[in-house]
Write an enzyme that holds these catalytic residues in place. Structure first.
Site, PDB file in Angstrom:
ATOM      1  N   HIS A 250       0.821  -1.213   0.000  1.00 44.16           N
ATOM      2  CA  HIS A 250       0.000   0.000   0.000  1.00 44.16           C
ATOM      3  C   HIS A 250       0.854   1.262   0.000  1.00 44.16           C
ATOM      4  O   HIS A 250       0.420   2.300  -0.516  1.00 44.16           O
ATOM      5  CB  HIS A 250      -0.976  -0.023   1.170  1.00 44.16           C
ATOM      6  CG  HIS A 250      -2.131  -0.952   0.967  1.00 44.16           C
ATOM      7  ND1 HIS A 250      -2.958  -1.378   1.991  1.00 44.16           N
ATOM      8  CD2 HIS A 250      -2.602  -1.556  -0.155  1.00 44.16           C
ATOM      9  CE1 HIS A 250      -3.874  -2.190   1.508  1.00 44.16           C
ATOM     10  NE2 HIS A 250      -3.673  -2.319   0.207  1.00 44.16           N
ATOM     11  N   HIS A 380      -4.291  -6.742 -10.582  1.00 44.19           N
ATOM     12  CA  HIS A 380      -3.083  -6.002 -10.202  1.00 44.19           C
ATOM     13  C   HIS A 380      -1.969  -6.196 -11.223  1.00 44.19           C
ATOM     14  O   HIS A 380      -1.283  -5.235 -11.588  1.00 44.19           O
ATOM     15  CB  HIS A 380      -2.593  -6.439  -8.821  1.00 44.19           C
ATOM     16  CG  HIS A 380      -3.428  -5.941  -7.691  1.00 44.19           C
ATOM     17  ND1 HIS A 380      -3.338  -4.647  -7.209  1.00 44.19           N
ATOM     18  CD2 HIS A 380      -4.359  -6.558  -6.930  1.00 44.19           C
ATOM     19  CE1 HIS A 380      -4.180  -4.490  -6.204  1.00 44.19           C
ATOM     20  NE2 HIS A 380      -4.808  -5.628  -6.010  1.00 44.19           N
TER      21      HIS A 380
END
Length: 395
Positions: A250, A380
């Site tokens: 993140h 992703h």
């Protein structure tokens, strides 16, 4: 022979290889996509579907058509989009089903995280040429504004009950991060600056204001007043959606978002903070013994989750490439190549296609489940390759 990972042709070919795993087997004639696959490509639990995977798979196929101008993907993403509109959407309660079992609602809790991906999906569909998605973008934005936006603190809340009556006190960065991403894509699809304004505000709030409360890093969990909740899920660091600890993936995902934002509204702080987040993540979480990035580290810097996830490596190589192009600092290309060499050796399934989902610290297999509803569909990896490809081609 090791590929040239910086080559646009390599990125195109790798995207094709990932897509092939899904195009051959994703179409569910009862609606939407099969979402659960073993490494071999065999499906399991065909009755289970998740809003996030439904959205991400539309993104995958629509992005492929938009980039490659290949009409083969159109029927696939339009099939998935129709399923989101017609089955996930529950008209009576005016919300999207979080999970489905045999195409009937199983969990109708309303999640900001889910609506973020709905917004991202409609933006991607509009970019791919579906003009009808424009109205859906604004409708989804209105749902977010009405039910989740907390103007007093400048962030979106996370979760509301199925009947839109009970708003939980939990606040977190993850839903806001993906909403920021969706707002950027909504701006790119519509050129409406209200979406860019909201993305900018979310980036400032999370990557600057909230990060400054945690020594410049992104902490995941907040109380209702946005003070940091250092103990949330401390006994469950491997929680799928709300793990404890700093998430290296993140930190670097915010690096990516800050540089995507910088493309449209360049301000020096975005690059400075992007570099700081990236540098901290790789310095704290890179495994010097076996390679790859660990999943989580504690406030004292020790590793609290030594699993390795596919998405962390993918988001980080995308962030590295964008940093290299913006800063012209060779160290970031070095990280890009290092992450690719590791992923090519351990995460890419050279036999069946796509990427493995999760590995142990020593890179041994954890499971033979390659993709699971709500957890993975190679959004992703495809998104990271597409972002780097477009950035390289625009130079």
């Amino acid at each position: 022979m090791t590929p040239d990972f910086r080559s646009p042709q390599f990125l195109k070919d790798h995207m094709d290889s990932i897509l092939a795993f899904y195009t051959e087997r994703a179409f569910d004639p009862t609606g939407g996509y099969y979402q659960n696959y073993l490494d071999s490509g065999e499906t399991f639990a065909p009755e289970l579907k998740h809003l996030v995977s439904s959205c991400r798979m539309v993104f995958n196929f629509a992005t492929a058509e938009h980039l490659f101008k290949d009409p083969e993907y159109r029927h696939l993403w339009q099939h998935g989009l129709a399923f989101i509109r017609g089955t996930h959407w529950q008209n009576e309660r005016q919300g999207y089903a979080w999970t489905l079992n045999n195409n009937a609602p199983a969990d109708e809790t309303n999640h900001c995280y889910g609506l973020a991906f709905v917004l991202l999906t409609y933006a991607t569909a509009l970019q791919a040429g579906d003009e009808s998605a424009r109205a859906d973008i604004y409708h989804t934005y209105e749902l977010l504004e009405r039910h989740f936006w907390q103007a007093d603190v400048g962030l979106y809340a996370d979760e509301v009950s199925a009947d839109w009556q009970i708003l939980t006190d939990y606040r977190g960065q993850n839903a806001n991060m993906h909403t920021c991403e969706a707002m950027i894509l909504a701006f790119e699809a519509t050129q409406d600056t209200q979406f860019l304004d909201r993305a900018y505000a979310l980036a400032k709030k999370i990557a600057v204001d909230q990060a400054d409360r945690a020594d410049g890093l992104i902490w995941e969990h907040f109380h209702k007043d946005l003070t940091l909740d250092w103990d949330y899920n401390k006994d469950d660091p491997k929680n799928l959606y709300r793990p404890w600890g700093f998430q290296p993936g993140h930190q670097t995902e915010w690096t990516k978002l800050l540089l995507m934002l910088h493309k449209h509204r360049p301000e020096a702080w975005m690059v400075d903070r992007a570099k700081a987040l990236f540098d901290a993540a790789v310095n704290q979480a890179w495994d010097d013994e076996h390679g790859g990035l660990f999943y989580g580290f504690a406030p004292d810097g020790t590793i609290c989750d030594d699993d390795k996830y596919f998405w962390v490596q993918a988001e980080t190589f995308a962030a590295a490439a964008l940093l290299a192009l913006v800063t012209e600092e060779e160290q970031y290309w070095t990280w890009y190549d290092r992450l690719w060499h590791y992923s090519w050796a351990h995460f890419v399934d050279h036999q069946h296609g796509a990427w493995f989902r999760i590995l142990n610290a020593d890179n041994s297999k954890v499971t033979d489940r390659k993709s699971e509803a709500g957890a993975k569909c190679d959004y992703h990896t495809l998104g990271a390759c597409a972002l780097v490809l477009e950035a390289l081609l625009s130079q």
